[in-house]
Design an enzyme around this catalytic site. Sequence first.
Site, PDB file in Angstrom:
ATOM      1  CE  LYS A  76      -3.867   1.962   2.701  1.00  0.00           C
ATOM      2  NZ  LYS A  76      -4.780   1.727   3.841  1.00  0.00           N
ATOM      3  CB  SER A 151      -8.073   3.612   2.859  1.00  0.00           C
ATOM      4  OG  SER A 151      -7.260   2.970   3.818  1.00  0.00           O
ATOM      5  CB  SER A 175      -8.304   0.607   5.596  1.00  0.00           C
ATOM      6  OG  SER A 175      -8.981   1.813   5.442  1.00  0.00           O
TER       7      SER A 175
HETATM    8  N1  GLN Z   1     -13.300   3.776   6.223  1.00  0.00           N
HETATM    9  C1  GLN Z   1     -12.636   4.167   7.411  1.00  0.00           C
HETATM   10  C2  GLN Z   1     -12.258   5.612   7.342  1.00  0.00           C
HETATM   11  O1  GLN Z   1     -12.577   6.230   6.389  1.00  0.00           O
HETATM   12  C3  GLN Z   1     -11.451   3.286   7.653  1.00  0.00           C
HETATM   13  C4  GLN Z   1     -10.179   3.789   7.112  1.00  0.00           C
HETATM   14  C5  GLN Z   1      -8.999   2.951   7.496  1.00  0.00           C
HETATM   15  O2  GLN Z   1      -9.113   1.891   8.092  1.00  0.00           O
HETATM   16  N2  GLN Z   1      -7.825   3.458   7.183  1.00  0.00           N
HETATM   17  O3  GLN Z   1     -11.670   6.153   8.226  1.00  0.00           O
END
Ligand code: GLN
Length: 469
Positions: A76, A151, A175
Amino acid sequence: MERYTTLNHIQHDIQNNKITLGGLVLHYLNNIEAKKHLNAFLEVYADEAKTQAEIIQQKIKNGTAGKLAGMVIGLKDNICYKNHKSSASSKILEGFESVYSATIVEKLLAEDAIIIGRLNCDEFAMGASNENSAYGNVLNDADNTRVSGGSSGGSAVAVQANLCLATLGSDTGGSIRQPAAFCGVVGFKPTYGRVSRYGLIAYASSFDQIGPIANSVEDVALIMGVIAGKDEKDATTSPREVEAYHPLPEAKKYKIAYIKEALFHPGMDEDVKTITLQKIDKLKAEGHTVEEVSFPLLDTVVPAYYVMTTAEASSNLSRFSGLLYGHRSKAATNLETTFKKSRSEGFGAEVKRRIMLGTFVLSAGFYDAYYSKAQKVRRKVQQETEAILSRYDFILSPVTPGTAFKFGEKSTNPVEMYLADIFTVHANISGHPAISIPAGTHPNGMPVGIQLLGKLFNESALLALAQTI
Ligand code: GLN
């Protein structure tokens, strides 16, 4: 070349001269080219991967290769890799090159994994659909009109579309698990403190964990065995001994709880609910005890998560000031305009929204009403979760209320997007390990996942049960 879903199979075929590692790397590079429209990779390290393949193939021949020899992985774009770009999919870090590698990168390389490229994600890992990347959407390979999830969208799609064998993502509120569920692959968030965060570009430090996405639970266990453990460079890593993840222990007959408020939540998609109930019946038929429990705090987890994580983000992201690294505005004329203009130009809309929200909840007049209240909710969620786990081995739930949605469907309504994190943020608030496993296909053709949350640092049992599912 056939589609490989485990490293074991690859190693077996290399040993028996059925394939070469160089051939495998070329195969993935061709797939990446053929599936360029998915926009999963921001950069491909083609030449390096080919060179490494030659070296590691030789090591395999000599019997000196590491545990991950044959594993081609992607990172990532928020995981630092020395002398390679890392941008967290943000314009503010455009052109930035890491001067050191994340601890997990060093560990993966030491075991002869091949890093094939860096993967698209939501900007600074803030999002649930990859629509917040400065470098464009990642398309779901099962239906290109739908999101990858986020994400770690690029990380999930790269595995789904067979662009590499496994990837590393980060999970602050889901994410890793949510995009894995949207793409029909396995995603694992370790216990907080199990894997070093050194070299992970921080979003919310008391929530962030790095973890693997793979085609199989077996490969997740293998990667965990390499990346887990105490790190002097990350004071939040646990000194606890790392369990033997691989080979996975024999799964026993477990006691599993499912949360009533989750499964029968008004926002649940009917077919996702049905698939989850079918899995519960199957587990019962296999001799596990599966019972309903109540977790009345469920509706507090999303608001508490967004208060605490935006607060931490507003602090973490203050370092992107246009001074030390990343974008500096050409229109800046003094110190103040350097800060203001560089940040205004460099950050995207969602990141700005969160910095403002986080600054607000930490401000003197509102601290008690928001931040300190959210911390109390966090403690309560931890206590309640521990109470359930004193009676049960695991907590089962859907990963998300629905399947991968269409582009644009939620991006104009941040609250609706945030509410979709309802089942995943729990494990980050409480720190518990949780895995997303493919559970079936929705009538709309999209993958559906189920989530298992386990006891702190008791990951091998969690992986063992996940393997049987
Ligand atoms: N969807 C969640 C957010 O927008 C999780 C993001 C994540 O785990 N980095 O914060």
